[in-house]
Design an enzyme around this catalytic site. Structure first.
Site, PDB file in Angstrom:
ATOM      1  N   GLU A   1      -5.043  -1.272  -8.776  1.00 31.12           N
ATOM      2  CA  GLU A   1      -4.125  -0.221  -9.230  1.00 31.12           C
ATOM      3  C   GLU A   1      -2.829  -0.910  -9.684  1.00 31.12           C
ATOM      4  O   GLU A   1      -2.234  -1.662  -8.910  1.00 31.12           O
ATOM      5  CB  GLU A   1      -3.828   0.765  -8.088  1.00 31.12           C
ATOM      6  CG  GLU A   1      -5.006   1.662  -7.747  1.00 31.12           C
ATOM      7  CD  GLU A   1      -4.713   2.631  -6.609  1.00 31.12           C
ATOM      8  OE1 GLU A   1      -5.032   3.816  -6.748  1.00 31.12           O
ATOM      9  OE2 GLU A   1      -4.175   2.205  -5.567  1.00 31.12           O
TER      10      GLU A   1
ATOM     11  N   ASN B   1      -5.776   6.162  -2.545  1.00 32.68           N
ATOM     12  CA  ASN B   1      -5.508   6.613  -1.174  1.00 32.68           C
ATOM     13  C   ASN B   1      -5.039   8.060  -1.126  1.00 32.68           C
ATOM     14  O   ASN B   1      -5.300   8.770  -0.160  1.00 32.68           O
ATOM     15  CB  ASN B   1      -4.504   5.700  -0.469  1.00 32.68           C
ATOM     16  CG  ASN B   1      -5.196   4.436   0.013  1.00 32.68           C
ATOM     17  OD1 ASN B   1      -6.397   4.435   0.271  1.00 32.68           O
ATOM     18  ND2 ASN B   1      -4.445   3.348   0.120  1.00 32.68           N
TER      19      ASN B   1
ATOM     20  N   HIS C   1      -2.078  -3.378  -6.709  1.00 34.67           N
ATOM     21  CA  HIS C   1      -2.752  -3.010  -5.457  1.00 34.67           C
ATOM     22  C   HIS C   1      -4.228  -3.364  -5.554  1.00 34.67           C
ATOM     23  O   HIS C   1      -5.023  -2.622  -6.128  1.00 34.67           O
ATOM     24  CB  HIS C   1      -2.543  -1.510  -5.197  1.00 34.67           C
ATOM     25  CG  HIS C   1      -2.964  -1.060  -3.842  1.00 34.67           C
ATOM     26  ND1 HIS C   1      -3.751   0.046  -3.621  1.00 34.67           N
ATOM     27  CD2 HIS C   1      -2.734  -1.597  -2.620  1.00 34.67           C
ATOM     28  CE1 HIS C   1      -3.963   0.177  -2.327  1.00 34.67           C
ATOM     29  NE2 HIS C   1      -3.359  -0.798  -1.699  1.00 34.67           N
TER      30      HIS C   1
ATOM     31  N   SER D   1       0.822  -1.200   0.000  1.00 32.60           N
ATOM     32  CA  SER D   1       0.000   0.000   0.000  1.00 32.60           C
ATOM     33  C   SER D   1       0.857   1.251   0.000  1.00 32.60           C
ATOM     34  O   SER D   1       0.362   2.343  -0.262  1.00 32.60           O
ATOM     35  CB  SER D   1      -0.879   0.045   1.254  1.00 32.60           C
ATOM     36  OG  SER D   1      -1.567  -1.148   1.419  1.00 32.60           O
TER      37      SER D   1
HETATM   38  P1  NAD Z   1      -2.212 -10.019   6.747  1.00 33.86           P
HETATM   39  O1  NAD Z   1      -1.462  -9.779   8.000  1.00 33.86           O
HETATM   40  O2  NAD Z   1      -3.663 -10.353   6.797  1.00 33.86           O
HETATM   41  O3  NAD Z   1      -1.493 -11.222   5.947  1.00 33.86           O
HETATM   42  C1  NAD Z   1      -0.112 -11.312   5.727  1.00 33.86           C
HETATM   43  C2  NAD Z   1       0.218 -12.793   5.595  1.00 33.86           C
HETATM   44  O4  NAD Z   1       1.565 -12.900   5.142  1.00 33.86           O
HETATM   45  C3  NAD Z   1       0.123 -13.570   6.912  1.00 33.86           C
HETATM   46  O5  NAD Z   1      -0.731 -14.686   6.733  1.00 33.86           O
HETATM   47  C4  NAD Z   1       1.574 -14.000   7.201  1.00 33.86           C
HETATM   48  O6  NAD Z   1       1.676 -15.268   7.811  1.00 33.86           O
HETATM   49  C5  NAD Z   1       2.161 -14.019   5.778  1.00 33.86           C
HETATM   50  N1  NAD Z   1       3.626 -13.846   5.750  1.00 33.86           N
HETATM   51  C6  NAD Z   1       4.379 -12.982   6.490  1.00 33.86           C
HETATM   52  N2  NAD Z   1       5.688 -13.129   6.167  1.00 33.86           N
HETATM   53  C7  NAD Z   1       5.742 -14.091   5.198  1.00 33.86           C
HETATM   54  C8  NAD Z   1       6.796 -14.701   4.463  1.00 33.86           C
HETATM   55  N3  NAD Z   1       8.074 -14.343   4.665  1.00 33.86           N
HETATM   56  N4  NAD Z   1       6.487 -15.661   3.539  1.00 33.86           N
HETATM   57  C9  NAD Z   1       5.198 -16.022   3.346  1.00 33.86           C
HETATM   58  N5  NAD Z   1       4.155 -15.496   4.017  1.00 33.86           N
HETATM   59  C10 NAD Z   1       4.426 -14.543   4.928  1.00 33.86           C
HETATM   60  O7  NAD Z   1      -1.935  -8.739   5.829  1.00 33.86           O
HETATM   61  P2  NAD Z   1      -2.888  -8.106   4.691  1.00 33.86           P
HETATM   62  O8  NAD Z   1      -3.866  -7.175   5.319  1.00 33.86           O
HETATM   63  O9  NAD Z   1      -3.347  -9.210   3.798  1.00 33.86           O
HETATM   64  O10 NAD Z   1      -1.829  -7.170   3.921  1.00 33.86           O
HETATM   65  C11 NAD Z   1      -0.866  -7.705   3.049  1.00 33.86           C
HETATM   66  C12 NAD Z   1      -0.350  -6.616   2.122  1.00 33.86           C
HETATM   67  O11 NAD Z   1      -1.436  -6.053   1.382  1.00 33.86           O
HETATM   68  C13 NAD Z   1       0.312  -5.425   2.818  1.00 33.86           C
HETATM   69  O12 NAD Z   1       1.380  -4.989   2.035  1.00 33.86           O
HETATM   70  C14 NAD Z   1      -0.798  -4.371   2.868  1.00 33.86           C
HETATM   71  O13 NAD Z   1      -0.281  -3.061   2.932  1.00 33.86           O
HETATM   72  C15 NAD Z   1      -1.484  -4.638   1.551  1.00 33.86           C
HETATM   73  N6  NAD Z   1      -2.907  -4.231   1.452  1.00 33.86           N
HETATM   74  C16 NAD Z   1      -3.770  -4.471   2.479  1.00 33.86           C
HETATM   75  C17 NAD Z   1      -5.120  -4.106   2.348  1.00 33.86           C
HETATM   76  C18 NAD Z   1      -6.114  -4.371   3.458  1.00 33.86           C
HETATM   77  O14 NAD Z   1      -7.218  -3.786   3.423  1.00 33.86           O
HETATM   78  N7  NAD Z   1      -5.814  -5.261   4.411  1.00 33.86           N
HETATM   79  C19 NAD Z   1      -5.577  -3.501   1.150  1.00 33.86           C
HETATM   80  C20 NAD Z   1      -4.652  -3.305   0.106  1.00 33.86           C
HETATM   81  C21 NAD Z   1      -3.324  -3.664   0.271  1.00 33.86           C
END
Ligand code: NAD
Length: 282
Positions: free
Chosen positions: A150, A189, A138, A117
């Protein structure tokens, strides 16, 4: 694209994997350890079962979707992936390490994408030897529902990479991608966050009640949700983090996190996920 990898099976990764598998793409989800991989698999199976219950999918389609998915803890399983989408925690060093590993394992023509993000795509690409094949993808939450993706290009991303991923989003995933340069907040954003911050400030100064601010934007602009409800849904800790990233990059007052947001986060009022934010969810 016949086969994709998704790194991280959390909120975003499991949604992205579900969308790809549903559209017939062989999808491999990589998680940190077997227990987390199992949790990701179970989350995804439940989500697909819910779609069947709600008549959004037939049982046959659900079985086909699950048949396209594999869960692993081994990056080597992605050697022949055409595209890998990374969706792990928003910590630069963690993402850099993953991209170094992917660069050494995925076939040379494979494309590497991040769902970040806020981390500049150019910095992620710079840890690889294939910067022209690195971009941002994104997705929006929930990825199974929100049509927008995006697509972020750095100065190094090639036009060929952008076109391939754009066509994959449209033709295979049925998404509606937009293109944006590599600036904090991308398009959505960067526009949305100052609006949400203004609503918080308006509330804090007592100009209008939270209910009236939200009702104003629902009734006056046809937004499905008001800005304070939406901030609670996003999470006030996430809001603070994103506002800080935007302020760091642009140094403009409209991105400066307002005092009320800082106060609420310090008090553990994080919105829906903590049960209390601008509204009370307990
Ligand atoms: P989350 O915490 O729900 O999930 C992250 C996952 O990654 C976890 O299951 C964790 O075990 C796994 N992980 C961590 N390190 C790892 C590794 N080395 N190898 C493999 N797996 C690994 O996070 P999320 O909310 O899904 O966010 C993930 C990304 O998406 C971030 O960069 C965030 O900024 C972006 N994002 C989030 C949203 C949102 O609304 N949550 C929206 C758009 C973008």
């Amino acid at each position: 694209m016949q086969k994709i990898g998704v790194i991280g099976g959390g909120t975003m990764g499991s949604g992205i994997a579900e969308v790809a598998a549903k559209n017939g793409v062989d999808t491999v989800v990589v998680e940190v350890d077997p227990a987390t991989a199992e949790a990701a698999q179970s989350r995804l199976e439940k989500s697909a079962a819910r779609a069947v219950e709600r008549n959004k999918m037939t049982q046959e389609e659900c079985d086909a979707l699950l048949g396209k998915l594999a869960f692993t803890t081994t990056f080597e399983d992605l050697a022949d992936a055409d595209l890998v989408v990374e969706a792990v925690v928003e910590i630069p060093e963690v993402k850099f390490e993953i991209f170094r590993t992917l660069d050494s394992i995925v076939k040379p023509e494979g494309i590497l994408a991040s769902n970040t993000s806020s981390i500049p795509i150019v910095e992620i690409g710079a840890v690889t030897e294939r910067q022209e094949q690195v971009l941002g993808m994104h997705f929006f939450n929930p990825a199974t529902v929100q049509p927008l993706v995006e697509l972020i290009y750095s100065q190094k991303t090639s036009e060929e990479t952008m076109t391939k991923v754009h066509d994959f989003c449209v033709d295979t995933l049925g998404k509606s991608p937009i293109r944006t340069g590599d600036r904090a907040g991308f398009v959505v954003n960067r526009l949305l966050v100052p609006y949400l911050l203004q609503a918080m400030e308006m509330f804090d100064r007592g100009q209008a009640t939270k209910e009236d601010i939200d009702a104003g934007m629902r009734g006056g602009c046809a937004h499905p949700m008001g800005p304070l409800e939406l901030s609670d849904l996003i999470g006030l800790d996430t809001m603070l983090l994103v506002a800080e990233v935007l302020y760091d990059e642009f140094k403009e007052k409209l991105y400066a996190p307002p005092a009320v947001l800082k106060r609420m986060v310090a008090a553990g009022e994080l919105g829906r996920k903590s049960g209390k934010g601008f509204y009370d969810y307990s």
